[in-house]
Design a protein around this motif. Structure first.
Motif, short mmCIF file in Angstrom:
data_model
loop_
_atom_site.label_atom_id
_atom_site.label_comp_id
_atom_site.label_asym_id
_atom_site.label_seq_id
_atom_site.Cartn_x
_atom_site.Cartn_y
_atom_site.Cartn_z
N GLU A 119 0.82 -1.22 0.00
CA GLU A 119 0.00 0.00 0.00
C GLU A 119 0.85 1.27 0.00
OE1 GLU A 119 -2.56 -3.29 1.45
OE2 GLU A 119 -0.52 -2.63 1.87
N LEU A 120 2.09 1.18 0.48
CA LEU A 120 2.95 2.37 0.49
C LEU A 120 3.25 2.87 -0.92
CD1 LEU A 120 5.60 1.67 3.31
CD2 LEU A 120 3.40 2.85 3.47
N SER A 121 3.10 2.01 -1.91
CA SER A 121 3.39 2.41 -3.29
C SER A 121 2.40 3.45 -3.80
CB SER A 121 3.38 1.19 -4.20
OG SER A 121 2.07 0.64 -4.31
N GLU A 122 1.31 3.65 -3.07
CA GLU A 122 0.29 4.61 -3.50
C GLU A 122 0.53 6.00 -2.94
OE1 GLU A 122 -3.42 2.93 -2.31
OE2 GLU A 122 -2.92 0.93 -3.08
N LEU A 123 1.61 6.17 -2.17
CA LEU A 123 1.85 7.44 -1.50
C LEU A 123 2.74 8.36 -2.33
CD1 LEU A 123 2.55 6.15 2.14
CD2 LEU A 123 0.38 6.87 1.10
N PRO A 124 2.64 9.68 -2.11
CA PRO A 124 3.49 10.64 -2.83
C PRO A 124 4.83 10.85 -2.12
CG PRO A 124 1.90 11.84 -1.52
CD PRO A 124 1.59 10.38 -1.32
N LEU A 125 5.46 9.76 -1.69
CA LEU A 125 6.69 9.86 -0.91
C LEU A 125 7.83 10.48 -1.71
CD1 LEU A 125 6.76 6.41 0.94
CD2 LEU A 125 6.33 8.65 1.96
N VAL A 126 8.58 11.36 -1.05
CA VAL A 126 9.80 11.92 -1.61
C VAL A 126 11.01 11.25 -0.97
CG1 VAL A 126 11.18 14.04 -1.82
CG2 VAL A 126 8.69 14.13 -2.13
N ARG A 127 10.86 10.87 0.28
CA ARG A 127 11.97 10.22 1.01
C ARG A 127 11.43 9.04 1.80
NH1 ARG A 127 14.28 10.45 6.20
NH2 ARG A 127 16.54 10.16 6.23
N LEU A 128 12.11 7.90 1.67
CA LEU A 128 11.75 6.68 2.40
C LEU A 128 13.00 6.07 2.99
CD1 LEU A 128 9.84 4.38 3.23
CD2 LEU A 128 10.18 3.38 0.95
N ASP A 129 12.98 5.86 4.30
CA ASP A 129 14.12 5.26 5.00
C ASP A 129 13.62 4.05 5.78
OD1 ASP A 129 16.30 4.55 6.54
OD2 ASP A 129 16.70 6.57 7.30
N LEU A 145 6.36 4.63 -7.20
CA LEU A 145 6.67 5.78 -6.34
C LEU A 145 7.38 6.84 -7.19
CD1 LEU A 145 7.83 3.86 -3.15
CD2 LEU A 145 5.82 5.34 -3.31
N ARG A 146 6.64 7.52 -8.01
CA ARG A 146 7.22 8.43 -9.01
C ARG A 146 7.85 9.67 -8.40
NH1 ARG A 146 7.81 5.36 -13.47
NH2 ARG A 146 5.89 4.23 -13.94
N HIS A 147 7.44 10.06 -7.21
CA HIS A 147 7.98 11.26 -6.59
C HIS A 147 9.22 10.98 -5.74
CE1 HIS A 147 4.39 13.48 -7.80
NE2 HIS A 147 3.67 12.47 -7.34
N LEU A 148 9.54 9.70 -5.55
CA LEU A 148 10.61 9.33 -4.62
C LEU A 148 11.97 9.81 -5.11
CD1 LEU A 148 10.79 7.78 -1.93
CD2 LEU A 148 11.46 5.78 -3.25
N GLN A 149 12.67 10.56 -4.28
CA GLN A 149 14.00 11.06 -4.60
C GLN A 149 15.09 10.35 -3.82
OE1 GLN A 149 14.01 15.32 -4.09
NE2 GLN A 149 12.27 15.64 -5.43
N THR A 150 14.77 9.90 -2.61
CA THR A 150 15.77 9.25 -1.76
C THR A 150 15.15 8.03 -1.10
OG1 THR A 150 16.88 11.34 -1.28
CG2 THR A 150 17.32 9.51 0.21
N PRO A 172 14.79 9.51 -9.60
CA PRO A 172 15.06 10.35 -10.76
C PRO A 172 16.37 11.09 -10.61
CG PRO A 172 13.46 11.40 -9.33
CD PRO A 172 13.73 10.03 -8.76
N ARG A 173 16.72 11.86 -11.61
CA ARG A 173 17.97 12.62 -11.57
C ARG A 173 18.01 13.45 -10.29
NH1 ARG A 173 19.14 16.26 -16.67
NH2 ARG A 173 19.00 14.17 -17.60
N GLY A 174 19.14 13.36 -9.59
CA GLY A 174 19.27 14.08 -8.34
C GLY A 174 18.87 13.25 -7.13
N GLY A 175 18.30 12.06 -7.36
CA GLY A 175 17.87 11.21 -6.26
C GLY A 175 19.00 10.34 -5.77
N CYS A 176 18.66 9.47 -4.80
CA CYS A 176 19.70 8.67 -4.16
C CYS A 176 19.15 7.34 -3.72
CB CYS A 176 20.24 9.42 -2.94
SG CYS A 176 21.31 8.45 -1.87
#
Length: 227
Positions: A119-129, A145-150, A172-176
């Motif tokens: 279900e977490l795949s439906e979230l607009p997450l930018v960072r997930l640790d 998770l299209r918004h995920l950067q890190t 995406p570019r700039g992510g980690c």
């Protein structure tokens, strides 16, 4: 115990109970219908009351407690943008977290998680640790998770790098991506026993976040660390 009088401050926007000896949160906290920031870190909480999920919280920090689970009602926190429950004893996450439509930053570091809910795949997450857990597999649906950067996933027993996730555009570019070597944890630095150290440093929820500019009460206990 949390001071009952604080639960009558109905205009309160921020409340910090960092580094006390709290074992429970009174149901009267539901009266704080203006509360957007709550810090419960470094206490002795084993659970969070469901009534907490009726608040308009945008930031909830509950690191370094003894939480074994999160309320099933967690998904009702529709305004929540940042959730930090690192350094606890969580073994699973409620599926209702997939309804946290505003969540951008989720910190699950140093718990006892063996799986991540799809279900977490439906979230607009930018960072997930979710580093320092026991997760062996990343759900393939996390490629959505299209918004995920890190994404931080070191110190888990992952059998292979998350190729499906990275191909899906999670970084995406700039992510980690921070990941262990294939099939081995031996080259990874150990998780600190006495606390949780963020791999991102500045801006991490693992460090005590700043209070909102107005309407904030800070209630550190005896022996506070000075934050």
């Amino acid at each position: 115990m949390m001071p009952e009088d604080a639960c009558h401050l109905v205009s309160l926007e921020g409340l910090s109970l960092y580094h006390n000896c709290l074992r429970s949160i009174p149901p009267a906290i539901a009266n704080l219908q203006s509360l957007t920031y709550l810090n419960l870190s470094r206490n002795q909480l084993t659970s969070l009351p469901p009534c907490l999920c009726r608040l308009p919280l945008k930031v909830l920090v509950a690191t370094n407690n003894k939480l074994a689970s999160l309320p099933d009602e967690t998904g009702s926190l529709s305004n929540l943008r940042q959730l930090d429950v690192s350094c606890n004893e969580l073994q699973a996450l409620p599926a209702s977290m997939g309804r946290l439509a505003s969540l951008r930053d989720l910190n699950l570091r140093r718990n006892q998680l063996t799986a991540l809910p799809e279900e977490l795949s439906e979230l607009p997450l930018v960072r997930l640790d979710f580093s320092c857990n026991r997760v062996a597999r990343i759900p393939v649906c996390y490629r959505h998770l299209r918004h995920l950067q890190t994404i931080l996933l070191d110190n888990n027993p992952l059998q292979s790098p998350p190729a499906q996730v990275s191909r899906g555009g999670a970084c995406p570019r700039g992510g980690c991506i921070s990941a262990p070597d294939k099939g081995s944890l031996g080259n990874q630095p150990p998780c600190p026993r006495g606390g949780c150290i963020s791999a991102l440093g500045e801006g991490s929820l693992g460090n005590q976040p700043p209070h909102p500019r107005s309407g904030c009460i800070s209630a550190p206990g005896e022996g506070s660390l000075g934050n």
